[in-house]
Design an enzyme around this catalytic site. Structure first.
Site, mmCIF file in Angstrom:
data_model
loop_
_atom_site.group_PDB
_atom_site.id
_atom_site.type_symbol
_atom_site.label_atom_id
_atom_site.label_comp_id
_atom_site.label_asym_id
_atom_site.label_seq_id
_atom_site.Cartn_x
_atom_site.Cartn_y
_atom_site.Cartn_z
ATOM 1 N N GLU A 172 -1.423 -14.757 -29.637
ATOM 2 C CA GLU A 172 -0.857 -13.626 -28.899
ATOM 3 C C GLU A 172 -1.321 -13.521 -27.437
ATOM 4 O O GLU A 172 -1.988 -12.555 -27.058
ATOM 5 C CB GLU A 172 -1.176 -12.308 -29.623
ATOM 6 C CG GLU A 172 -0.674 -12.260 -31.050
ATOM 7 C CD GLU A 172 -0.820 -10.883 -31.687
ATOM 8 O OE1 GLU A 172 -1.486 -10.009 -31.115
ATOM 9 O OE2 GLU A 172 -0.238 -10.668 -32.765
ATOM 10 N N GLU A 374 1.357 -13.840 -39.034
ATOM 11 C CA GLU A 374 0.832 -12.512 -39.367
ATOM 12 C C GLU A 374 1.990 -11.589 -39.692
ATOM 13 O O GLU A 374 2.997 -11.582 -38.972
ATOM 14 C CB GLU A 374 0.062 -11.872 -38.190
ATOM 15 C CG GLU A 374 -1.280 -12.482 -37.888
ATOM 16 C CD GLU A 374 -1.994 -11.774 -36.724
ATOM 17 O OE1 GLU A 374 -1.695 -10.584 -36.432
ATOM 18 O OE2 GLU A 374 -2.848 -12.429 -36.106
HETATM 19 C C1 PNW Z 1 -2.388 -8.470 -33.872
HETATM 20 N N1 PNW Z 1 0.377 -4.252 -29.762
HETATM 21 O O1 PNW Z 1 -2.742 -7.578 -32.845
HETATM 22 C C2 PNW Z 1 -3.581 -9.383 -33.942
HETATM 23 O O2 PNW Z 1 -3.297 -10.752 -33.927
HETATM 24 C C3 PNW Z 1 -4.540 -9.033 -35.034
HETATM 25 O O3 PNW Z 1 -5.835 -9.476 -34.683
HETATM 26 C C4 PNW Z 1 -4.487 -7.546 -35.303
HETATM 27 O O4 PNW Z 1 -5.498 -7.105 -36.163
HETATM 28 C C5 PNW Z 1 -3.109 -7.263 -35.869
HETATM 29 O O5 PNW Z 1 -2.079 -7.736 -35.008
HETATM 30 C C6 PNW Z 1 -2.865 -5.791 -36.173
HETATM 31 O O6 PNW Z 1 -2.939 -5.024 -35.001
HETATM 32 C C7 PNW Z 1 -1.895 -6.755 -32.142
HETATM 33 O O7 PNW Z 1 -0.111 -3.212 -29.301
HETATM 34 C C8 PNW Z 1 -2.483 -5.651 -31.540
HETATM 35 O O8 PNW Z 1 1.578 -4.550 -29.500
HETATM 36 C C9 PNW Z 1 -1.728 -4.829 -30.750
HETATM 37 C C10 PNW Z 1 -0.381 -5.103 -30.569
HETATM 38 C C11 PNW Z 1 0.207 -6.206 -31.169
HETATM 39 C C12 PNW Z 1 -0.567 -7.028 -31.960
#
Ligand code: PNW
Length: 466
Positions: A172, A374
């Site tokens: 990401e 994921e």
């Molecule tokens: C992903 N957003 O994080 C990550 O790859 C993981 O480590 C995380 O625990 C999981 O999704 C759940 O949050 C994100 O704000 C965090 O758009 C924030 C965002 C997207 C993905």
């Protein structure tokens, strides 16, 4: 082609890969063990006010010490694959500088344990734990960080490449750049749109340099993992076929350019969209993008990893001028998805968003294999008589697997599905209060407990379908 979701049986293709995912800082703990030095997340989480509850990853799931038990748990679930990340500050504690063999020893033990249990390791090289020493030198907005990343990637490959066949460079990059350097919600907590664009470009340059190094060293499968959402209008939440107005279509295209095409176009086509360059030009300029960079970024990759949680719902209208996660989008309004349930993160539950995304990606980039790296949901779980009846999580996973199934029926080349997450863990700025695991973790005793969703997932894996 309109993917519709079914009920009843749904058989997945033979060889479809079932698994679960985690990330180093979110589960390992043992932050001072065996020569590890701080990452930007150690610094950030120790800064008052940054993480809910003042939580840090100091202990997390204590997975560093308990990995053997956790592998046994994965075996009980019948996982075919386990996606984990390698902590850069364990391997090269100062970012550049000497390799720390004891840090690599941990991943050696982990990989050997997985293989002994018949579980295929999927290693991610960067899941956000940048060595603090590199942030002190400027972090991802500095070009050198990309070169340091490729060196570290080669070190890890040299130690594990004989046993690990599946490699991911970055997790990401949008989140790392635009939450880390744009709106400052994530480490290192900087708020500077120009720095965020520079960070994003250097992350992608690091992806290209690392991919080249891994490929030369003989890596079998290399992927890039992106957080991807279909960008839709409020009307499309209920009616995916609804026609947006011209102004709304423009808002959709802008957000899609920033979230999706900023990464897929350079990585898979070797170019940045013109609309993207125009926004960067107005936010700090283009000087950091040098001749030859796009050729480096455009290394052949085998698989695009997709992390999907929810669609991005937008329309034209005065927007989030203050949110530097979306530079150049002050005239876009981010909308709640009315009429659909949400998770404990407040994220709307729209499984059709996943089929829409998968079909679009396989239309736009037909040559690349897809993998769900994921997908999952946080809910306020409660332990009751030794059980966690998390039927909403099971419902979320079931709905999204049906969306994957529908996309495959529509021709998308989706090779596997990894639940986020194996364990409840350190959910970044939300700390431990948001639980994404299919396995419950008591953070006082470190006891693990299979939630009902884990028992359900075990059955899904056993019969290769719903
Ligand atoms: C992903 N957003 O994080 C990550 O790859 C993981 O480590 C995380 O625990 C999981 O999704 C759940 O949050 C994100 O704000 C965090 O758009 C924030 C965002 C997207 C993905």
């Amino acid at each position: 082609r309109g993917a519709t979701l079914t009920q009843g049986r749904a058989d997945f293709p033979t060889g479809f890969v079932w698994g679960a995912a985690t990330a180093s800082y979110q589960i390992e703990g043992s932050v001072h063990e065996d020569g590890r030095q701080p990452s930007i997340w150690d610094t950030f989480s120790r800064t008052p006010g940054r993480v809910a509850g003042g939580d840090t990853g100091d202990v997390a799931c204590d997975h560093y010490a308990r990995h053997a038990d956790d592998i046994a748990l994965m075996g009980e679930l019948g996982l075919a694959a386990y996606r984990f990340s390698v902590a850069w500050p364990r391997v090269r504690p100062a970012g550049g500088g000497p390799v720390n063999a004891r840090g690599l020893d941990f991943y050696d033990r982990l990989v050997d344990g997985l293989l002994a249990a018949g579980i295929t390791p999927y290693a991610t090289l960067y899941h956000w734990d940048l060595p603090q020493a590199l942030e002190d030198a400027g972090g991802w907005p500095e070009r050198d960080t990309a070169h340091r990343f490729a060196e570290y990637a080669a070190d890890v490959y040299e130690r594990l490449g004989d046993r690990v066949g599946h490699w991911t460079t970055l997790n990401e990059p949008w989140v790392a750049a635009f939450l880390g350097y744009g709106n400052g919600v994530h480490a290192p907590g900087r708020t500077d749109a120009a720095a965020a664009f520079r960070a994003a470009h250097h992350l992608m340059l690091g992806h290209g340099l690392a991919t080249r190094a891994l490929r030369e060293a003989g890596a079998r499968e290399i992927s890039l993992v992106l957080n991807l959402s279909p960008v839709i209008t409020p009307a499309q939440v209920d009616d995916p076929g609804a026609e947006p107005s011209e102004a709304d279509a423009e808002a959709v295209a802008r957000i899609d350019t920033l979230l999706v095409r900023q990464f897929t176009e350079p990585a898979l086509r070797g170019e940045y969209p013109a609309a993207f360059l125009e926004i960067v030009g107005r936010n700090g300029g283009l000087d950091h993008i040098r001749d030859g960079d796009l050729e480096i970024i455009n290394q052949p990759v085998d698989v695009l990893g997709i992390n999907y949680y929810n669609p991005c719902v937008v329309e034209a209208g005065p927007g989030l001028a203050a949110d530097a996660a979306w530079p150049g989008s002050e005239d876009v309004r981010f909308c709640p998805a009315d009429g659909v349930p949400a998770t404990a993160m407040g994220w709307p539950i729209v499984p059709t968003g996943l089929s829409r995304l998968l079909v679009r990606l396989s239309d736009d980039y037909p040559e690349i294999g897809l993998m769900i790296t994921e997908n999952g949901a946080a809910f306020d779980d409660v332990v009751q008589d030794g059980r966690v009846h998390d039927e909403r999580r099971t419902g979320y996973l079931d709905g999204h697997l049906r969306a994957v199934h529908a996309a495959i029926a529509d021709g998308a080349d989706v090779r596997g599905y990894l639940v986020w997450s194996l364990l409840d863990n350190f959910e970044w700025a939300e700390g431990y209060r948001r639980r994404f695991g299919i396995v419950h973790v008591d953070f006082t005793t470190q006891r693990r407990l299979l939630k009902d969703s884990a028992l359900w997932y075990r059955e899904v894996i056993a019969r290769n379908g719903l």
